[in-house]
Design an enzyme around this catalytic site. Structure first.
Site, mmCIF file in Angstrom:
data_model
loop_
_atom_site.group_PDB
_atom_site.id
_atom_site.type_symbol
_atom_site.label_atom_id
_atom_site.label_comp_id
_atom_site.label_asym_id
_atom_site.label_seq_id
_atom_site.Cartn_x
_atom_site.Cartn_y
_atom_site.Cartn_z
ATOM 1 N N SER A 152 14.541 -1.270 22.976
ATOM 2 C CA SER A 152 15.503 -2.324 23.276
ATOM 3 C C SER A 152 16.300 -2.765 22.054
ATOM 4 C CB SER A 152 14.792 -3.537 23.895
ATOM 5 O OG SER A 152 13.939 -4.154 22.964
ATOM 6 N N LYS A 189 13.610 -9.449 19.641
ATOM 7 C CA LYS A 189 14.995 -9.559 20.094
ATOM 8 C C LYS A 189 15.816 -10.327 19.054
ATOM 9 C CE LYS A 189 14.575 -7.666 24.271
ATOM 10 N NZ LYS A 189 13.255 -7.054 23.980
#
Length: 234
Positions: A152, A189
């Site tokens: 990701s 993230k």
């Protein structure tokens, strides 16, 4: 014909080569044991004896660094180099990664693997091993290394299997790459924090941003301060 080495013997032989190249001297049994996570130097000694029997090294009992590479080991290194040039995968550590033999002022940093749902990141069952890191490796000293899972954050250069160096802190600024807990999950993230709105942004268009609601169980576990890549370049 040279006798074939086991994976662990090849790893130790590479460690010896790198130590000699980087420091000009071979590692001690204790350094080998510490680097490879052995319980004692005796385990390292057993592997060194096997390497001696197979003709790759000569051992001397007179000194703790009494390890000498033989011509057979040098020839094996040349063959490994040729494999690298032809694109075959070879275990390596990229520039910026910690050296095999850590300097005397290094500190042990826990390497965290998969984090179980709802449990602390640094719980003992998550720590795979401790890795010695030189203090000058990163601008900010990490409290732990987190093994990255998934892709990701690919476009930020953070790949599956990388070791993310993390400084523990409950606070982070907008735009920083963070280790965050949302409910039972821990994720890496980029933090998007504008006013009261909090989002966790991936760096891969195949993944969707994560919106953090006002009632969500959310916490910042730490911020990324560096990265170690342990896979080979092709």
């Amino acid at each position: 014909m040279a006798l074939k080495l086991t994976a662990r013997q090849s790893q130790i032989l590479d460690l010896i080569r790198q130590a000699i190249q980087q420091t000009g001297r071979p590692p001690t049994r204790a350094e080998i044991a510490r680097q490879l996570g052995f319980r004692s130097a005796n385990a390292a000694e057993d592997h060194l004896r096997a390497l001696e029997r197979k003709g790759y090294i000569r051992l001397s009992a007179a000194t703790s660094r009494g390890i000498q590479l033989t011509d057979q080991a040098q020839a094996s290194a040349a063959t490994d180099g040729a494999a690298t040039r032809t694109g075959q995968p070879v275990a390596t550590m990229l520039p910026g990664a910690p050296t095999w033999i850590a300097p005397s002022d290094s500190r042990l940093v826990p390497l965290v693997g998969r984090v179980a749902a709802g449990s602390p990141v640094l719980a003992a069952e998550h720590v795979e091993r401790e890795i010695p890191l030189a203090p000058h490796l990163f601008e900010s000293a990490p409290d732990y290394l987190l093994r990255v899972r998934g892709s990701s954050m690919r476009d930020a250069g953070i790949l599956d299997g990388d070791l993310l160096a993390v400084r523990s802190t409950p606070q982070a600024r907008h735009g920083q790459i963070v280790v965050a807990r949302l409910g039972d999950d821990v994720t890496v993230k980029r933090l998007d924090h504008q006013g009261r709105r909090i989002r966790l942004l991936p760096e891969n268009p195949d993944f969707q941003p994560i919106d953090v609601g006002p009632g969500d169980d959310f916490a910042i576990e730490g911020i990324a301060v560096g990265l170690i890549r342990t896979t080979a370049l092709h």
